[in-house]
Design an enzyme around this catalytic site. Sequence first.
Site, PDB file in Angstrom:
ATOM      1  N   ASP A  92       0.844  -1.180   0.000  1.00  0.00           N
ATOM      2  CA  ASP A  92       0.000   0.000   0.000  1.00  0.00           C
ATOM      3  C   ASP A  92       0.887   1.239   0.000  1.00  0.00           C
ATOM      4  O   ASP A  92       2.108   1.150   0.161  1.00  0.00           O
ATOM      5  CB  ASP A  92      -0.962  -0.002   1.182  1.00  0.00           C
ATOM      6  CG  ASP A  92      -0.257  -0.026   2.529  1.00  0.00           C
ATOM      7  OD1 ASP A  92       0.956   0.210   2.583  1.00  0.00           O
ATOM      8  OD2 ASP A  92      -0.943  -0.269   3.537  1.00  0.00           O
ATOM      9  N   ASP A 272      -8.134  -7.627   0.171  1.00  0.00           N
ATOM     10  CA  ASP A 272      -7.266  -7.816   1.329  1.00  0.00           C
ATOM     11  C   ASP A 272      -8.015  -7.350   2.550  1.00  0.00           C
ATOM     12  O   ASP A 272      -8.917  -6.511   2.460  1.00  0.00           O
ATOM     13  CB  ASP A 272      -5.964  -7.026   1.198  1.00  0.00           C
ATOM     14  CG  ASP A 272      -6.156  -5.568   1.600  1.00  0.00           C
ATOM     15  OD1 ASP A 272      -5.730  -5.199   2.727  1.00  0.00           O
ATOM     16  OD2 ASP A 272      -6.730  -4.801   0.817  1.00  0.00           O
ATOM     17  N   CYS A 310     -13.238 -28.564   6.918  1.00  0.00           N
ATOM     18  CA  CYS A 310     -11.984 -27.846   6.657  1.00  0.00           C
ATOM     19  C   CYS A 310     -10.792 -28.795   6.638  1.00  0.00           C
ATOM     20  O   CYS A 310     -10.702 -29.719   7.448  1.00  0.00           O
ATOM     21  CB  CYS A 310     -11.791 -26.761   7.720  1.00  0.00           C
ATOM     22  SG  CYS A 310     -10.319 -25.754   7.474  1.00  0.00           S
ATOM     23  N   CYS A 312      -7.532 -27.558   6.843  1.00  0.00           N
ATOM     24  CA  CYS A 312      -6.347 -26.875   7.367  1.00  0.00           C
ATOM     25  C   CYS A 312      -5.690 -27.704   8.472  1.00  0.00           C
ATOM     26  O   CYS A 312      -6.271 -28.664   8.981  1.00  0.00           O
ATOM     27  CB  CYS A 312      -6.713 -25.475   7.884  1.00  0.00           C
ATOM     28  SG  CYS A 312      -7.435 -25.449   9.553  1.00  0.00           S
ATOM     29  N   CYS A 315      -7.696 -28.043  11.755  1.00  0.00           N
ATOM     30  CA  CYS A 315      -8.898 -28.884  11.728  1.00  0.00           C
ATOM     31  C   CYS A 315      -8.623 -30.331  11.320  1.00  0.00           C
ATOM     32  O   CYS A 315      -9.252 -31.256  11.839  1.00  0.00           O
ATOM     33  CB  CYS A 315      -9.924 -28.298  10.768  1.00  0.00           C
ATOM     34  SG  CYS A 315     -10.626 -26.721  11.291  1.00  0.00           S
ATOM     35  N   HIS A 354      -6.201 -21.364  10.494  1.00  0.00           N
ATOM     36  CA  HIS A 354      -7.548 -21.770  10.084  1.00  0.00           C
ATOM     37  C   HIS A 354      -8.261 -20.656   9.321  1.00  0.00           C
ATOM     38  O   HIS A 354      -8.835 -20.899   8.255  1.00  0.00           O
ATOM     39  CB  HIS A 354      -8.392 -22.170  11.292  1.00  0.00           C
ATOM     40  CG  HIS A 354      -9.833 -22.340  10.945  1.00  0.00           C
ATOM     41  ND1 HIS A 354     -10.323 -23.473  10.331  1.00  0.00           N
ATOM     42  CD2 HIS A 354     -10.891 -21.485  11.059  1.00  0.00           C
ATOM     43  CE1 HIS A 354     -11.612 -23.322  10.090  1.00  0.00           C
ATOM     44  NE2 HIS A 354     -11.989 -22.121  10.532  1.00  0.00           N
TER      45      HIS A 354
END
Length: 390
Positions: A92, A272, A310, A312, A315, A354
């Site tokens: 940015d 974002d 999930c 990930c 999980c 997660h």
Amino acid sequence: MLRFDLLTTDPTSHARRATLTLNHGVVQTPIFMPVGTYGTVKGVMPRSLHEMGAQIILGNTFHLWMRPGLDIMKGFGGLHGFEQWHKPILTDSGGFQVWSLGAMRKITEEGVHFASPVNGDKLFMSPEVSMQIQTVLNSDIVMQLDECTPYETNGHITTEAEALKSMEMSLRWARRSQDEFARLGNPNALFGIVQGGMFEHLRQASLDALVAMDFPGYAIGGVSVGEPKEEMRRIMAHTPHRLPAHKPRYLMGVGTPEDLVEGVACGVDMFDCVMPTRNARNGTLFTRYGDLKIRNARHKADHRPLDETCTCHACAGPSGVSWADGGREGFSRAYLHHLDRCGEMLGPMLATVHNLHYYLNLMREVREALDAGSFAAFRERFREERARGV
């Protein structure tokens, strides 16, 4: 370098599927970009970012200018070498951070005078200085310096006249950013930023002027800055699809999973937000079936993972097989509740993994739906599942 290849569009909305080629790689859009303010996505190892499918991350011009400084960055050839992330990076302009300093800064036509929040030194940020910093950082996507138009200040809602004045200065700064970017010979891509507050006709005027400047890509700024959700959605519905179809569109600082899916429907390619990482550190987890507050006592003895669908690490564990598909590894809600209550650092780390995985996987599912021509059905199913509750 920037090349934007439009692959398909959705007949029921403004959603589209594309590839964005940058100096450090190819990005599949629509995409969510994790925020790495100080050159790191908080609580996540770079390897985990790769494993969860992160294609591009953000760096913060203002904070990296403050620390570690440009001399250090030059020594590493820019931000990629410093943080060892060799995929694309967007930085940015520093405008939002300077704006957020409040009484510590003074905005003029030339730029912004302010006191360093690190050591109190008197500093100056201008469009030219922002371009010089971002050139040292060597980010693939550079943002023009703009003035972030607030929704309200100390209870005063920004008027049309105030939004117009701010928008017009941002346009002058856009031209100065473009001129300095060219003078520096920066080989990357510079995006213009549409401003105009909550006024559609000002947004259109900003958009028209920026398109005439022919930037490689465009962002929509000045949303998610304190306005009611319906106001943000109104601007989100107005602006993105009016930007050039052959160039990428970036909605800055947004937002919830619902905001992302609706943003895609409005024609946005890139998003974002600090929400997935910040909320993770505060005990709020995003799941397919709604948001989960891990600090609630009802999770104290719950054997289930955060989200049974999930894959990930939090999980599904190392197997990457979700409970819904027969896996039984990963961490329980009870364990994550315990870590949070004890202040153990593993708690927010797993929660962050997660949440980012959820956001990135959501965008992967959006891309797959667009590829299959089933975005409308996906959008409806997403709404129903998120409303079901955990």
